[in-house]
Design a protein around this motif. Structure first.
Motif, mmCIF file in Angstrom:
data_model
loop_
_atom_site.group_PDB
_atom_site.id
_atom_site.type_symbol
_atom_site.label_atom_id
_atom_site.label_comp_id
_atom_site.label_asym_id
_atom_site.label_seq_id
_atom_site.Cartn_x
_atom_site.Cartn_y
_atom_site.Cartn_z
ATOM 1 N N ARG A 21 0.834 -1.215 0.000
ATOM 2 C CA ARG A 21 0.000 0.000 0.000
ATOM 3 C C ARG A 21 0.862 1.255 0.000
ATOM 4 O O ARG A 21 0.409 2.331 -0.394
ATOM 5 N N PHE A 22 2.103 1.130 0.434
ATOM 6 C CA PHE A 22 2.984 2.291 0.532
ATOM 7 C C PHE A 22 4.052 2.292 -0.563
ATOM 8 O O PHE A 22 5.020 3.044 -0.485
ATOM 9 N N GLN A 210 1.353 6.094 -6.453
ATOM 10 C CA GLN A 210 0.210 6.623 -5.714
ATOM 11 C C GLN A 210 0.605 7.345 -4.430
ATOM 12 O O GLN A 210 -0.176 8.147 -3.911
ATOM 13 N N ASN A 211 1.794 7.060 -3.902
ATOM 14 C CA ASN A 211 2.204 7.639 -2.623
ATOM 15 C C ASN A 211 3.127 8.840 -2.759
ATOM 16 O O ASN A 211 3.097 9.746 -1.922
#
Length: 293
Positions: A21-22, A210-211
């Motif tokens: 996710r990161f 995305q991060n």
């Protein structure tokens, strides 16, 4: 990390899914070999020169550090340049033993770090500068066959080498997922990357992160006489036909997967021509990391 100018981050995950996710991606694998003592082959070094000295790791740190730093000059394939504080920490954390090989001139040219219990011997790391050193260290390990029931070789090289045995069926080998990687600063990483070609024409591709939005966008990459140029052409990549996520790009850059494989599996929107070009300039050997933290 980005604010502190960190280029690359390694992480030991409690959950691969969570850290993806990161922007982290799993790129390091270990190949763990397991061999019963009854299947240890008869083995002797072809050159009967030099000797192996055993002892606690802390007592052989100078010799171990010497050969590690010597061999690291040829590249570590993603491994660590270890500071002295890390070397001092390893024998404090672990009850590891070492076997250090000295050649006929009493020069250190290899070592093995291992863990010994009543039931098994686990090889944690083996570094050698010559084939003679490798054979003597292997013989040293195999000489424990009357002391333990099982031998485990925890290899950072995920390439299978069971063919070294005359009968590979007696060897159990399994891939163990290891560490994750996060490219924090893609521009700096691409500028410092060890491309296998000194010259390649400019090509453009999109990166989606995305991060870290500073990594997202259209990027142009080229090299002339070893002088690499990395230019960000735009902050937007969503509408560009040639694009890849930062995580899939990480796997390609580290040699974990070839770009053509990533594209064929539908994990990146790149043409076959671009994927071939990328594979031609990137290191295509799998990365190796021993240190776990």
């Amino acid at each position: 990390m980005s604010a502190n100018k960190v280029t690359l981050s390694y992480l030991a995950p409690f959950s691969f899914k969570y850290y993806r996710r990161f922007g982290y991606e799993q790129v390091f694998n270990h190949l763990q070999y397991s061999l019963d003592n009854k299947n240890i082959p008869a083995f002797r070094p072809r050159v009967n020169q030099g000797h192996v000295t055993r002892g606690k790791m802390k007592d052989h740190l100078p010799e171990v550090v010497q050969i590690y730093e010597q061999t690291s000059k040829n590249g570590l394939m993603g491994g660590l340049l270890r500071d002295m504080w890390w070397w001092d920490y390893l024998p404090l954390k672990n009850k590891w033993l070492t076997g250090v090989y000295y050649d006929e001139e009493e020069q250190v040219s290899g070592y093995v770090i291992y863990e010994l219990t009543q039931e098994q011997l686990v090889v944690k790391e083996m570094i050698y500068a010559t084939n003679t050193a490798f054979e003597h260290l292997l013989s040293f390990i195999f000489n424990h066959k009357n002391s333990v029931r099982k031998f485990i070789f925890d290899s950072p090289d995920p390439t299978y080498h069971g063919s070294l045995l005359s009968e590979p069926y007696v060897l159990d080998a399994r891939v163990v997922p290891y560490m994750m990687v996060r490219i924090v600063d893609i521009k700096d990483f691409l500028l410092r990357y060890p491309y296998v070609k000194k010259d390649f024409e400019p090509f453009v591709f999109g990166i989606e992160d995305q991060n870290l939005p500073q990594n997202s966008g259209l990027w142009e990459l080229s090299s002339k006489k070893g002088m690499v140029k990395v230019n960000k052409l735009s902050d937007l990549a969503a509408d560009y036909p040639e694009k890849i996520t930062i995580q899939e790009l990480t796997k390609a850059l580290f040699g974990t997967e070839k770009m053509k494989t990533i594209v064929m599996e539908g994990k990146a929107d790149l043409s076959f021509e671009t994927a071939t070009l990328v594979d031609d300039i990137l290191v295509n050997e799998p990365p190796k990391l021993v240190d776990y933290f």
